[in-house]
Design an enzyme around this catalytic site. Sequence first.
Site, mmCIF file in Angstrom:
data_model
loop_
_atom_site.group_PDB
_atom_site.id
_atom_site.type_symbol
_atom_site.label_atom_id
_atom_site.label_comp_id
_atom_site.label_asym_id
_atom_site.label_seq_id
_atom_site.Cartn_x
_atom_site.Cartn_y
_atom_site.Cartn_z
ATOM 1 N N LYS A 144 0.832 -1.210 0.000
ATOM 2 C CA LYS A 144 0.000 0.000 0.000
ATOM 3 C C LYS A 144 0.865 1.257 0.000
ATOM 4 O O LYS A 144 0.624 2.196 -0.743
ATOM 5 C CB LYS A 144 -0.892 -0.049 1.249
ATOM 6 C CG LYS A 144 -2.213 0.648 1.068
ATOM 7 C CD LYS A 144 -3.210 0.275 2.155
ATOM 8 C CE LYS A 144 -2.705 0.661 3.542
ATOM 9 N NZ LYS A 144 -3.565 0.299 4.639
ATOM 10 N N GLU A 171 -2.286 -22.167 8.350
ATOM 11 C CA GLU A 171 -1.605 -22.640 9.565
ATOM 12 C C GLU A 171 -1.053 -21.479 10.389
ATOM 13 O O GLU A 171 -1.088 -21.490 11.620
ATOM 14 C CB GLU A 171 -0.462 -23.583 9.174
ATOM 15 C CG GLU A 171 0.189 -24.271 10.333
ATOM 16 C CD GLU A 171 -0.779 -25.156 11.089
ATOM 17 O OE1 GLU A 171 -1.161 -26.209 10.580
ATOM 18 O OE2 GLU A 171 -1.166 -24.776 12.216
ATOM 19 N N GLY A 174 1.191 -19.164 15.624
ATOM 20 C CA GLY A 174 2.487 -19.004 14.956
ATOM 21 C C GLY A 174 3.035 -20.293 14.384
ATOM 22 O O GLY A 174 2.435 -20.908 13.503
ATOM 23 N N ILE A 228 3.375 -23.229 15.696
ATOM 24 C CA ILE A 228 2.859 -24.535 16.168
ATOM 25 C C ILE A 228 1.915 -25.118 15.104
ATOM 26 O O ILE A 228 0.947 -24.460 14.731
ATOM 27 C CB ILE A 228 2.098 -24.390 17.509
ATOM 28 C CG1 ILE A 228 3.016 -23.812 18.596
ATOM 29 C CG2 ILE A 228 1.497 -25.720 17.942
ATOM 30 C CD1 ILE A 228 2.325 -23.567 19.934
ATOM 31 N N GLY A 256 7.986 -7.144 16.921
ATOM 32 C CA GLY A 256 7.071 -7.598 15.854
ATOM 33 C C GLY A 256 6.074 -8.642 16.314
ATOM 34 O O GLY A 256 5.519 -9.371 15.495
ATOM 35 N N GLU A 294 -0.063 -6.876 17.418
ATOM 36 C CA GLU A 294 -0.859 -6.437 16.268
ATOM 37 C C GLU A 294 -0.646 -4.937 16.086
ATOM 38 O O GLU A 294 -0.240 -4.245 17.023
ATOM 39 C CB GLU A 294 -2.346 -6.695 16.546
ATOM 40 C CG GLU A 294 -2.687 -8.160 16.766
ATOM 41 C CD GLU A 294 -2.362 -9.014 15.548
ATOM 42 O OE1 GLU A 294 -2.985 -8.811 14.502
ATOM 43 O OE2 GLU A 294 -1.468 -9.878 15.642
ATOM 44 N N ASP A 323 -7.450 -11.230 19.651
ATOM 45 C CA ASP A 323 -6.588 -12.052 18.808
ATOM 46 C C ASP A 323 -6.666 -13.532 19.234
ATOM 47 O O ASP A 323 -6.826 -14.420 18.387
ATOM 48 C CB ASP A 323 -5.149 -11.519 18.921
ATOM 49 C CG ASP A 323 -4.171 -12.306 18.094
ATOM 50 O OD1 ASP A 323 -4.101 -12.074 16.878
ATOM 51 O OD2 ASP A 323 -3.482 -13.177 18.667
ATOM 52 N N LYS A 349 -8.277 -16.864 17.078
ATOM 53 C CA LYS A 349 -7.567 -18.137 16.903
ATOM 54 C C LYS A 349 -8.409 -19.301 17.466
ATOM 55 O O LYS A 349 -8.454 -20.377 16.878
ATOM 56 C CB LYS A 349 -6.207 -18.070 17.590
ATOM 57 C CG LYS A 349 -5.267 -17.099 16.871
ATOM 58 C CD LYS A 349 -4.064 -16.714 17.708
ATOM 59 C CE LYS A 349 -3.153 -15.737 16.987
ATOM 60 N NZ LYS A 349 -2.149 -15.111 17.843
ATOM 61 N N GLY A 351 6.049 -13.447 15.735
ATOM 62 C CA GLY A 351 7.377 -13.057 15.242
ATOM 63 C C GLY A 351 7.517 -13.375 13.764
ATOM 64 O O GLY A 351 6.857 -14.268 13.224
HETATM 65 N N1 HSE Z 1 -0.157 -10.481 17.811
HETATM 66 C C1 HSE Z 1 -0.099 -11.889 17.663
HETATM 67 C C2 HSE Z 1 0.434 -12.489 18.947
HETATM 68 C C3 HSE Z 1 0.767 -12.243 16.504
HETATM 69 O O1 HSE Z 1 1.010 -11.735 19.746
HETATM 70 O O2 HSE Z 1 0.275 -13.670 19.178
HETATM 71 C C4 HSE Z 1 0.707 -13.700 16.110
HETATM 72 O O3 HSE Z 1 -0.566 -14.094 15.718
#
Ligand code: HSE
Length: 416
Positions: free
Chosen positions: A39, A121, A126, A128, A179, A182, A193, A197, A295
């Site tokens: 973007k 996945e 992450g 896993i 990193g 979010e 978050d 999941k 990460g």
């Molecule tokens: N913000 C998310 C976390 C990133 O901290 O788990 C991975 O999904």
Amino acid sequence: MSKKLKIGLFGFGCVGQGLYHVLNNSTGFKADIAKIAVKNKTKPRIVGKELITYDKWEILNNPEIDVVVELIDDAEEAFHIVSEALKKGKHVVTANKKLLATHLEELYRLQQENNVSLLYEASACGSIPIIRSLEEYFDNEELEKVSGIFNGTTNYILTKTIAEKLSYANALKQAQDKGFAESDPTNDVEGFDAKFKAVIIALHAFGLIIKQEEVLNIGITTLHENDIKYASEKGYKIKLTPIIQRLDDDKVSVFVAPRFIKEHNHLYNVDNEFNGVIVEGKFSGEQFLQGRGAGSYPTGAAVLSDISALSHGYKYEFKKYAQKHAPTFTNDVVIEAYFRYNNNDDLKQIIFDEISEKYTSKDYHYVVGKVNLTHLIANRDYILKNNLFISLVDEKVSLAKEESKKTVFKKELVSY
Ligand code: HSE
């Protein structure tokens, strides 16, 4: 035989660059990134400008691109991109949990109708491999429960603030710099978050598509020094844990809340940005998976694993969803929790039964007792607004009607 894929990548932030690095350093698997759609026109890029486009149609309308990898932030724009790609017969890999949790049913339908594969996945926990484990290994087993730590940022904050006495603001800043967080960290710290999941995992573990708005998420923003003291005096750690649990009558409850974790629990030693998932099967018993939940490289590696699976023609079968007798979702359950409140009005607002512990002093009040989840859902804003804190003390979840049967039984015993 595997096929060399041509990839159109959307987004070149933390995960996009992670994928780029992991792909370039992969010795076995090779795939071409044909174009990267971004973007921001002014941001410096680590790739040549011939690879970059600002026009999504350059990827979507390119018949040579067989796979769209979607790693952008905006869930609604991602929905548009992913739907278009699926309709155009392209396979899609995404790490976007909000996109999936919000549009699971439509996306499931689109990939079925267009006979393409949608893999994700990297969207849950992450590195896993939980979704593939549920799809491939536990596909035929009836599961009892899937629980764990699904968010790296909150786990990082809880580890750093409690064990290492860092301030909340500093710990969050570190999680952002590394990193993990979010772009709007409210999604992490208020449990959204982790909830997204949990909704994704519920589909593969129990064959359930749940509306994410109906799932309770309580986060860690109201955690106070007194709560930490209470937990450490009792030998607990505090973790933010989603619980997806099968109950009697083929009902499944799903929610996210802080939880006091005892030392014998697998999750006790899952610290920093690590995630942990406990899968409990009817016959296999308990399994525990641990790995980096956030990460650039770990998430990039999970995306790469999906791309590699695509090159072998892999597709989720959603076996449990396709079953006729999938369970149904319920919030009418009772949990046992610690509740720190400010005054008696709070206790009238949020009604706890069977109180096993109560403490009040000038500036610290709490109860430990049982509360119905529907009641917490109705009062989520009240809890946040008044800075109250709730934490599970026991991971046992019971159907409300079973609890009321117990109460009647107890009353009968008393009258007898
Ligand atoms: N913000 C998310 C976390 C990133 O901290 O788990 C991975 O999904």
